[in-house]
Design a protein around this motif. Structure first.
Motif, PDB file in Angstrom:
ATOM      1  N   THR A   1      53.882  56.063  58.596  1.00  0.00           N
ATOM      2  CA  THR A   1      55.102  56.622  58.030  1.00  0.00           C
ATOM      3  C   THR A   1      54.896  58.099  57.709  1.00  0.00           C
ATOM      4  O   THR A   1      53.905  58.707  58.116  1.00  0.00           O
ATOM      5  CB  THR A   1      55.534  55.817  56.787  1.00  0.00           C
ATOM      6  OG1 THR A   1      56.844  56.233  56.395  1.00  0.00           O
ATOM      7  CG2 THR A   1      54.562  55.987  55.633  1.00  0.00           C
ATOM      8  N   VAL A   2      55.846  58.679  56.989  1.00  0.00           N
ATOM      9  CA  VAL A   2      55.751  60.077  56.556  1.00  0.00           C
ATOM     10  C   VAL A   2      56.211  60.180  55.110  1.00  0.00           C
ATOM     11  O   VAL A   2      56.995  59.345  54.632  1.00  0.00           O
ATOM     12  CB  VAL A   2      56.613  61.022  57.435  1.00  0.00           C
ATOM     13  CG1 VAL A   2      56.099  61.051  58.857  1.00  0.00           C
ATOM     14  CG2 VAL A   2      58.091  60.638  57.385  1.00  0.00           C
TER      15      VAL A   2
ATOM     16  N   GLU B   1      58.807  47.128  57.160  1.00  0.00           N
ATOM     17  CA  GLU B   1      59.307  47.566  58.466  1.00  0.00           C
ATOM     18  C   GLU B   1      60.237  48.779  58.355  1.00  0.00           C
ATOM     19  O   GLU B   1      60.239  49.653  59.218  1.00  0.00           O
ATOM     20  CB  GLU B   1      60.041  46.400  59.132  1.00  0.00           C
ATOM     21  CG  GLU B   1      60.556  46.707  60.519  1.00  0.00           C
ATOM     22  CD  GLU B   1      61.281  45.515  61.122  1.00  0.00           C
ATOM     23  OE1 GLU B   1      61.794  45.652  62.242  1.00  0.00           O
ATOM     24  OE2 GLU B   1      61.335  44.458  60.462  1.00  0.00           O
ATOM     25  N   GLN B   2      61.017  48.837  57.268  1.00  0.00           N
ATOM     26  CA  GLN B   2      61.989  49.931  57.120  1.00  0.00           C
ATOM     27  C   GLN B   2      61.336  51.301  57.099  1.00  0.00           C
ATOM     28  O   GLN B   2      61.991  52.313  57.351  1.00  0.00           O
ATOM     29  CB  GLN B   2      62.797  49.767  55.824  1.00  0.00           C
ATOM     30  CG  GLN B   2      63.687  48.556  55.786  1.00  0.00           C
ATOM     31  CD  GLN B   2      63.008  47.375  55.118  1.00  0.00           C
ATOM     32  OE1 GLN B   2      61.810  47.149  55.317  1.00  0.00           O
ATOM     33  NE2 GLN B   2      63.763  46.617  54.328  1.00  0.00           N
ATOM     34  N   TYR B   3      60.038  51.363  56.778  1.00  0.00           N
ATOM     35  CA  TYR B   3      59.351  52.644  56.618  1.00  0.00           C
ATOM     36  C   TYR B   3      58.495  53.023  57.820  1.00  0.00           C
ATOM     37  O   TYR B   3      57.879  54.087  57.826  1.00  0.00           O
ATOM     38  CB  TYR B   3      58.486  52.605  55.354  1.00  0.00           C
ATOM     39  CG  TYR B   3      59.328  52.529  54.101  1.00  0.00           C
ATOM     40  CD1 TYR B   3      59.800  53.684  53.498  1.00  0.00           C
ATOM     41  CD2 TYR B   3      59.668  51.300  53.546  1.00  0.00           C
ATOM     42  CE1 TYR B   3      60.599  53.619  52.365  1.00  0.00           C
ATOM     43  CE2 TYR B   3      60.467  51.217  52.421  1.00  0.00           C
ATOM     44  CZ  TYR B   3      60.933  52.388  51.841  1.00  0.00           C
ATOM     45  OH  TYR B   3      61.738  52.324  50.726  1.00  0.00           O
TER      46      TYR B   3
ATOM     47  N   GLU C   1      69.421  57.120  57.808  1.00  0.00           N
ATOM     48  CA  GLU C   1      68.103  57.156  58.436  1.00  0.00           C
ATOM     49  C   GLU C   1      67.775  55.836  59.132  1.00  0.00           C
ATOM     50  O   GLU C   1      67.990  54.764  58.572  1.00  0.00           O
ATOM     51  CB  GLU C   1      67.031  57.446  57.382  1.00  0.00           C
ATOM     52  CG  GLU C   1      67.124  58.841  56.803  1.00  0.00           C
ATOM     53  CD  GLU C   1      66.218  59.008  55.594  1.00  0.00           C
ATOM     54  OE1 GLU C   1      65.218  59.720  55.711  1.00  0.00           O
ATOM     55  OE2 GLU C   1      66.513  58.407  54.543  1.00  0.00           O
ATOM     56  N   LYS C   2      67.223  55.951  60.318  1.00  0.00           N
ATOM     57  CA  LYS C   2      66.766  54.758  61.030  1.00  0.00           C
ATOM     58  C   LYS C   2      65.436  54.264  60.475  1.00  0.00           C
ATOM     59  O   LYS C   2      65.140  53.071  60.539  1.00  0.00           O
ATOM     60  CB  LYS C   2      66.647  55.060  62.527  1.00  0.00           C
ATOM     61  CG  LYS C   2      67.983  55.331  63.202  1.00  0.00           C
ATOM     62  CD  LYS C   2      67.812  55.627  64.676  1.00  0.00           C
ATOM     63  CE  LYS C   2      69.164  55.890  65.332  1.00  0.00           C
ATOM     64  NZ  LYS C   2      69.032  56.214  66.773  1.00  0.00           N
ATOM     65  N   ALA C   3      64.631  55.179  59.976  1.00  0.00           N
ATOM     66  CA  ALA C   3      63.364  54.829  59.322  1.00  0.00           C
ATOM     67  C   ALA C   3      63.264  55.642  58.044  1.00  0.00           C
ATOM     68  O   ALA C   3      63.540  56.848  58.037  1.00  0.00           O
ATOM     69  CB  ALA C   3      62.183  55.113  60.238  1.00  0.00           C
ATOM     70  N   LEU C   4      62.887  54.985  56.954  1.00  0.00           N
ATOM     71  CA  LEU C   4      62.854  55.641  55.650  1.00  0.00           C
ATOM     72  C   LEU C   4      61.549  56.398  55.432  1.00  0.00           C
ATOM     73  O   LEU C   4      60.515  56.066  56.000  1.00  0.00           O
ATOM     74  CB  LEU C   4      63.038  54.597  54.550  1.00  0.00           C
ATOM     75  CG  LEU C   4      64.355  53.807  54.578  1.00  0.00           C
ATOM     76  CD1 LEU C   4      64.366  52.752  53.473  1.00  0.00           C
ATOM     77  CD2 LEU C   4      65.554  54.731  54.440  1.00  0.00           C
ATOM     78  N   GLU C   5      61.624  57.429  54.584  1.00  0.00           N
ATOM     79  CA  GLU C   5      60.456  58.230  54.233  1.00  0.00           C
ATOM     80  C   GLU C   5      59.860  57.738  52.921  1.00  0.00           C
ATOM     81  O   GLU C   5      60.565  57.227  52.048  1.00  0.00           O
ATOM     82  CB  GLU C   5      60.868  59.707  54.117  1.00  0.00           C
ATOM     83  CG  GLU C   5      61.431  60.252  55.417  1.00  0.00           C
ATOM     84  CD  GLU C   5      61.963  61.675  55.297  1.00  0.00           C
ATOM     85  OE1 GLU C   5      62.273  62.275  56.338  1.00  0.00           O
ATOM     86  OE2 GLU C   5      62.074  62.191  54.159  1.00  0.00           O
ATOM     87  N   TRP C   6      58.562  57.929  52.771  1.00  0.00           N
ATOM     88  CA  TRP C   6      57.816  57.378  51.628  1.00  0.00           C
ATOM     89  C   TRP C   6      57.820  58.403  50.473  1.00  0.00           C
ATOM     90  O   TRP C   6      56.826  59.022  50.163  1.00  0.00           O
ATOM     91  CB  TRP C   6      56.397  57.030  52.068  1.00  0.00           C
ATOM     92  CG  TRP C   6      55.651  56.131  51.120  1.00  0.00           C
ATOM     93  CD1 TRP C   6      54.681  56.496  50.233  1.00  0.00           C
ATOM     94  CD2 TRP C   6      55.811  54.713  50.956  1.00  0.00           C
ATOM     95  NE1 TRP C   6      54.226  55.407  49.532  1.00  0.00           N
ATOM     96  CE2 TRP C   6      54.900  54.294  49.948  1.00  0.00           C
ATOM     97  CE3 TRP C   6      56.629  53.750  51.553  1.00  0.00           C
ATOM     98  CZ2 TRP C   6      54.786  52.965  49.540  1.00  0.00           C
ATOM     99  CZ3 TRP C   6      56.514  52.433  51.153  1.00  0.00           C
ATOM    100  CH2 TRP C   6      55.608  52.059  50.154  1.00  0.00           C
TER     101      TRP C   6
END
Length: 357
Positions: free
Chosen positions: A224-225, A37-39, A138-143
């Motif tokens: 994701t990104v 979910e974090q990503y 970051e609210k959402a992490l990058e891969w």
């Protein structure tokens, strides 16, 4: 070396990826089938409204730097695209191949070894292994995982940079310095700066940082990104891609994107915010992003060419004198500008507003 499979009842994703140093590479290698979910990025951040097929940034043959047509092509690309590729630039293919191999070698090392260079463990702020961009904000992490190496001196690099990659990174950086000087000369002459003394050279290109980027296979790349929308804070960036692809550039003035195709032996050059400020907006730093990949690991090696942290950046007097323009940007301490960039998650081009007059 693949990490031991975590017990998700006891290990949180954050603890496994960040605190234990496994990174998203380690997470990918556990064989997970669903993106944590974090990503998961917001829909607007993981989608591109329009991708222009058949278009790309200019590819410029730099085999003769003295040819006025080469200089004109570079300055034109810096104004219209903010991105271009150069071929026949003079860096031996062996140097490029070696630094790519060294990138894999570092990221293939055990988590315990990589974690020696984390924020909590590294003996220097100039050597940093981390994941995503700034996980704490970051609210959402990058891969993505990356190793960041800020160059101070040969002595410090020899003592503090990881032995698995330091020689290859230094060779890439030193070979790249010739390209950097030539780019600086061409780009500043395009701004009517006819005399480039050591002071001017240091102002624009006085510090260097190399990142080793690793983008692992992702179970749900559409969610994701690899890297979110941003422009670089550098004067300009010299990027070495592998042959996988995944870098996209926003077309200036349009809500559309183009892919930057890998070209063997080429280097991708992009204008950064600092040079946009120096040029009073004539050269443009452009939003770019990296998509996640569901089939292959990807690496890249950007060499960031920056002012020194203690330098004041502002539109160059020669630019204002030659055009009669008023400065769009105020004088600002470069370290303050960079600090502002790293206080937040990637947000497109909003950082440049921090410097507006």
């Amino acid at each position: 070396m693949a990490p031991s499979k975590p017990n998700w009842a006891n290990d949180s994703v954050t603890d496994f990826v960040i605190n234990k140093g496994n990174g998203v590479k380690g997470l990918s290698e556990t064989g997970i089938k669903t993106l944590p979910e974090q990503y998961i990025q917001p829909l607007e951040e993981r989608t591109m409204s329009k991708v222009m097929v058949g278009e790309s940034i200019p590819i410029i043959d730099a085999s003769n730097w003295e040819d006025p047509k080469v200089g004109a092509a570079i300055c034109d690309a810096a104004e219209k695209w903010g991105f271009f590729q150069i071929i026949n630039h003079g860096i031996p293919q062996e140097v490029l191949d070696n630094v790519k191999n060294a990138t894999y070698r570092f990221f293939d090392s055990p988590a315990e070894e990589k974690n020696k260079y984390s924020k909590e463990n590294s003996v220097s702020n100039n050597v940093r292994y981390t994941t995503s961009f700034i996980p704490t904000v970051e609210k959402a992490l990058e891969w993505k995982d990356y190793l960041s190496l800020f160059y101070v001196s040969e002595d410090e690099a020899s003592k503090l940079w990881p032995s698995s990659c330091k020689d290859e990174v230094l060779a890439y950086m030193h070979n790249g310095s010739i390209v950097v000087k030539r780019l600086l000369s061409v780009l500043l002459k395009g701004l009517n700066v006819t005399e480039i003394d050591s002071e001017k050279e240091q102002l624009v290109t006085g510090s260097k940082r190399v990142n080793l980027n690793f983008y692992p296979v992702c179970p749900n790349p559409e969610l994701t990104v690899g890297v979110g929308r941003h422009s670089d804070v550098s004067a300009f960036t010299v990027l070495l891609q592998d042959d996988i692809g995944g870098l996209y550039v926003r077309v200036e003035g349009k809500d559309s994107w183009v892919h930057v195709p890998p070209v063997k032996g080429s280097l991708v050059i992009n204008i950064g915010d600092a040079l946009q400020i120096f040029s009073n907006g004539r050269y443009r730093s452009i939003e770019h992003r990296v998509v996640a990949n569901g089939n292959s690991n990807r690496i890249s090696v950007p060499l960031f060419i920056n002012p020194r942290p203690e330098d004041i950046i502002a539109p160059l007097p020669e630019v204002l004198a030659s055009t009669g323009e008023k400065p769009i940007y105020k004088p600002i301490l470069y370290s303050d500008y960079v600090r502002h960039f790293y206080r937040k998650s990637h947000d497109g081009k909003l950082t440049i507003d921090f410097a507006k007059a």
